[in-house]
Design a protein around this motif. Structure first.
Motif, PDB file in Angstrom:
ATOM      1  N   LYS B   3     -84.497  33.996  27.838  1.00  0.00           N
ATOM      2  CA  LYS B   3     -83.759  35.180  28.118  1.00  0.00           C
ATOM      3  C   LYS B   3     -82.066  34.415  28.559  1.00  0.00           C
ATOM      4  O   LYS B   3     -82.352  33.772  29.689  1.00  0.00           O
ATOM      5  CB  LYS B   3     -84.150  36.079  28.922  1.00  0.00           C
ATOM      6  N   LYS B   4     -81.080  35.026  28.358  1.00  0.00           N
ATOM      7  CA  LYS B   4     -79.880  34.680  28.827  1.00  0.00           C
ATOM      8  C   LYS B   4     -79.621  35.241  30.271  1.00  0.00           C
ATOM      9  O   LYS B   4     -79.042  34.712  31.177  1.00  0.00           O
ATOM     10  CB  LYS B   4     -78.610  34.845  28.036  1.00  0.00           C
ATOM     11  N   PHE B   5     -80.066  36.531  30.452  1.00  0.00           N
ATOM     12  CA  PHE B   5     -79.716  37.165  31.568  1.00  0.00           C
ATOM     13  C   PHE B   5     -81.034  37.900  32.198  1.00  0.00           C
ATOM     14  O   PHE B   5     -81.811  38.381  31.432  1.00  0.00           O
ATOM     15  CB  PHE B   5     -78.700  38.394  31.289  1.00  0.00           C
ATOM     16  N   LYS B   6     -81.142  38.148  33.473  1.00  0.00           N
ATOM     17  CA  LYS B   6     -82.245  38.860  33.808  1.00  0.00           C
ATOM     18  C   LYS B   6     -81.645  40.173  34.355  1.00  0.00           C
ATOM     19  O   LYS B   6     -80.561  40.414  34.758  1.00  0.00           O
ATOM     20  CB  LYS B   6     -82.728  38.166  35.207  1.00  0.00           C
ATOM     21  N   ALA B   7     -82.212  41.328  33.762  1.00  0.00           N
ATOM     22  CA  ALA B   7     -81.744  42.581  33.734  1.00  0.00           C
ATOM     23  C   ALA B   7     -81.868  43.037  35.313  1.00  0.00           C
ATOM     24  O   ALA B   7     -83.241  43.036  35.880  1.00  0.00           O
ATOM     25  CB  ALA B   7     -82.473  43.678  32.862  1.00  0.00           C
ATOM     26  N   THR B   8     -80.815  43.402  35.989  1.00  0.00           N
ATOM     27  CA  THR B   8     -81.062  43.893  37.260  1.00  0.00           C
ATOM     28  C   THR B   8     -80.652  45.507  37.538  1.00  0.00           C
ATOM     29  O   THR B   8     -80.929  45.827  38.647  1.00  0.00           O
ATOM     30  CB  THR B   8     -79.995  42.970  38.250  1.00  0.00           C
ATOM     31  N   LEU B   9     -79.929  45.932  36.568  1.00  0.00           N
ATOM     32  CA  LEU B   9     -79.662  47.466  36.813  1.00  0.00           C
ATOM     33  C   LEU B   9     -80.714  48.337  36.999  1.00  0.00           C
ATOM     34  O   LEU B   9     -81.863  48.101  36.295  1.00  0.00           O
ATOM     35  CB  LEU B   9     -78.754  47.763  35.473  1.00  0.00           C
ATOM     36  N   ASP B  10     -80.419  49.387  37.889  1.00  0.00           N
ATOM     37  CA  ASP B  10     -81.737  50.431  38.029  1.00  0.00           C
ATOM     38  C   ASP B  10     -81.323  51.501  36.770  1.00  0.00           C
ATOM     39  O   ASP B  10     -79.922  52.004  36.962  1.00  0.00           O
ATOM     40  CB  ASP B  10     -81.611  50.900  39.144  1.00  0.00           C
ATOM     41  N   ARG B  11     -82.159  52.174  35.980  1.00  0.00           N
ATOM     42  CA  ARG B  11     -81.983  52.980  34.858  1.00  0.00           C
ATOM     43  C   ARG B  11     -81.402  54.226  35.738  1.00  0.00           C
ATOM     44  O   ARG B  11     -80.534  54.748  35.085  1.00  0.00           O
ATOM     45  CB  ARG B  11     -83.230  53.246  34.072  1.00  0.00           C
ATOM     46  N   ARG B  12     -81.895  54.768  36.584  1.00  0.00           N
ATOM     47  CA  ARG B  12     -81.348  56.004  37.206  1.00  0.00           C
ATOM     48  C   ARG B  12     -79.896  55.965  37.965  1.00  0.00           C
ATOM     49  O   ARG B  12     -79.060  56.706  37.636  1.00  0.00           O
ATOM     50  CB  ARG B  12     -82.400  56.758  38.172  1.00  0.00           C
ATOM     51  N   ALA B  13     -79.790  54.752  38.519  1.00  0.00           N
ATOM     52  CA  ALA B  13     -78.345  54.443  38.959  1.00  0.00           C
ATOM     53  C   ALA B  13     -77.495  54.346  37.894  1.00  0.00           C
ATOM     54  O   ALA B  13     -76.346  54.809  38.092  1.00  0.00           O
ATOM     55  CB  ALA B  13     -78.514  53.088  40.076  1.00  0.00           C
ATOM     56  N   ALA B  14     -77.654  53.646  36.738  1.00  0.00           N
ATOM     57  CA  ALA B  14     -76.715  53.548  35.742  1.00  0.00           C
ATOM     58  C   ALA B  14     -76.483  55.002  35.077  1.00  0.00           C
ATOM     59  O   ALA B  14     -75.390  55.227  34.735  1.00  0.00           O
ATOM     60  CB  ALA B  14     -77.462  52.679  34.591  1.00  0.00           C
ATOM     61  N   ILE B  15     -77.573  55.661  34.916  1.00  0.00           N
ATOM     62  CA  ILE B  15     -77.274  57.232  34.222  1.00  0.00           C
ATOM     63  C   ILE B  15     -76.623  57.899  35.110  1.00  0.00           C
ATOM     64  O   ILE B  15     -75.733  58.645  34.885  1.00  0.00           O
ATOM     65  CB  ILE B  15     -78.753  57.680  33.953  1.00  0.00           C
ATOM     66  N   ASN B  16     -76.768  57.655  36.490  1.00  0.00           N
ATOM     67  CA  ASN B  16     -75.977  58.662  37.508  1.00  0.00           C
ATOM     68  C   ASN B  16     -74.472  58.272  37.492  1.00  0.00           C
ATOM     69  O   ASN B  16     -73.662  59.064  37.536  1.00  0.00           O
ATOM     70  CB  ASN B  16     -76.761  58.187  38.921  1.00  0.00           C
TER      71      ASN B  16
END
Lengths: 176, 199
Positions: B3-16
């Motif tokens: 994988k090129k990137f490790k996903a760090t975003l939180d799903r609920r923070a992103a949707i908020n």
């Protein structure tokens, strides 16, 4: 041997009912039996015609159509009915109207054995999925039946499928 | 596959972050976690929550966007849900509604069914598929800075948009109890259409 056929009247009868009812979105997976109607809807600038990759897309789309305050219809052939089954659960749970105009294969004078499974399976599959199934067997009755099916679905918010008999669409003599 | 990137975003923070700017936008969710996340961001009469019908969300958004061309429509769904209805990308791409944005919260997992990897974990590029299906605006989002620049674009009726937001595998409890489909539909229509909802 193919003879030139003059255009049938019943596809235009369906188109006229669509205009009277105020159908704005027409989703379809092409079928030879629906060719005239698809062409008529495509030519009408007041209708949006949506070519689908599979029939279940039309079920989902027409839920969104109604959610947004418009009326729509889906044109499909019997072999595509099975593709709709799981998404029909949305229509029942939410009481969305759904007007499906199904041209039948696999019944009257069919030549292709592969059409029989969904042709014969269409009425019970739809009924098991909670769809009100109606059927028209004579070309002169098609307009009246579409009108009645539209009133039923849009006023009771229940999914309705009108099956157009293969006899109306025409017998192909594949022995020649 | 590396994988090129490790996903760090939180799903609920992103949707908020997306929904705090919703204005009068109309929202359709896919089933499962994205449904709960949208509910957790704050219930709204113009949220339509799909609790079933996997694969339906994007096409439901299309029907709604065609019926309401002056309103922005957001579809917020998951990678597994989107993968079940990939043909919708081609259908939407050919219709080209200006006011439809599809947002895939992509944790690369079927998190409702035991955290099995989806095809996005194996390198399938959903935004690339949307681009190939003629979506004029597409992106894969990996971090908050990218997300911030995309939020206003998601509300701009400037052509169909598709974003896959790579998020970590955090699971959250169901934050919404509203499950009655007929109620969700009637509430949505009344808020959008007023008395015409019952004509």
């Amino acid at each position: 041997m193919k003879s030139k056929k003059k255009p049938a009247n019943w596809p235009n009868d369906i188109y006229e009912v669509f205009k009277q009812v105020g159908i704005k979105q027409v989703a379809y997976v092409p079928d030879a039996g629906h060719t005239q109607l698809i062409n008529a809807c495509n030519a009408d600038k007041s209708m949006k015609t949506i070519s689908l990759t599979t029939e279940e897309e039309g079920v989902a789309m027409l839920a969104g159509t109604w959610l947004g305050g418009e009326k729509g219809a889906m044109l499909l052939q019997s072999s595509g009915v099975g593709n709709c089954i799981n998404l029909l659960s949305i229509m029942n749970e939410c009481r969305f109207p759904l007007l499906m105009i199904v041209t039948m294969r696999g019944e009257w004078g069919e030549f292709n054995p592969w059409q029989l499974a969904m042709g014969q399976g269409t009425p019970p599959a739809l009924q098991n999925a909670g769809v009100v199934v109606q059927r028209v067997d004579r070309a002169k009755d098609v307009g009246e039946f579409v009108s009645a099916a539209a009133q039923l679905t849009f006023n009771t918010c229940r999914p309705v499928a009108l099956l157009i008999s293969q006899r109306i669409i025409g017998f192909k003599d594949w022995s020649k | 596959m590396a994988k090129k990137f490790k996903a760090t975003l939180d799903r609920r923070a992103a949707i908020n972050r997306i929904l705090e700017k919703r204005g009068d936008a109309l929202v359709v969710t896919g089933l499962g976690s994205s449904c709960y996340d949208v509910g957790a961001a704050g219930d709204h009469k113009n949220n339509f929550y799909l609790w079933g019908g996997m694969g339906a969300a994007a096409m439901m958004g299309l029907g709604l966007a065609l019926a309401q061309p002056k309103r922005q429509v957001l579809v917020i769904t998951g990678d597994g849900e989107m993968l079940m209805g990939l043909g919708a990308l081609a259908t939407i791409g050919t219709q080209g509604p200006r006011n439809l944005s599809i947002i895939v919260i992509d944790n690369e997992l079927y998190s409702e069914t035991g955290m099995q990897p989806t095809h996005t974990a194996r390198g399938v590029d959903l935004a690339g598929m949307a681009k190939a299906a003629r979506f004029p605006r597409t992106a894969t989002i990996y971090n908050d800075a990218q997300l911030k620049t995309w939020v206003p674009k998601l509300y701009a009726p400037a052509g169909s948009a598709f974003v896959a937001i790579k998020v970590n595998d955090t699971r959250y409890p169901m934050a919404i109890k509203l499950r009655d489909g007929a109620h969700i539909k009637n509430r949505f229509r009344e808020a959008l259409l007023g008395n015409a909802a019952f004509d």
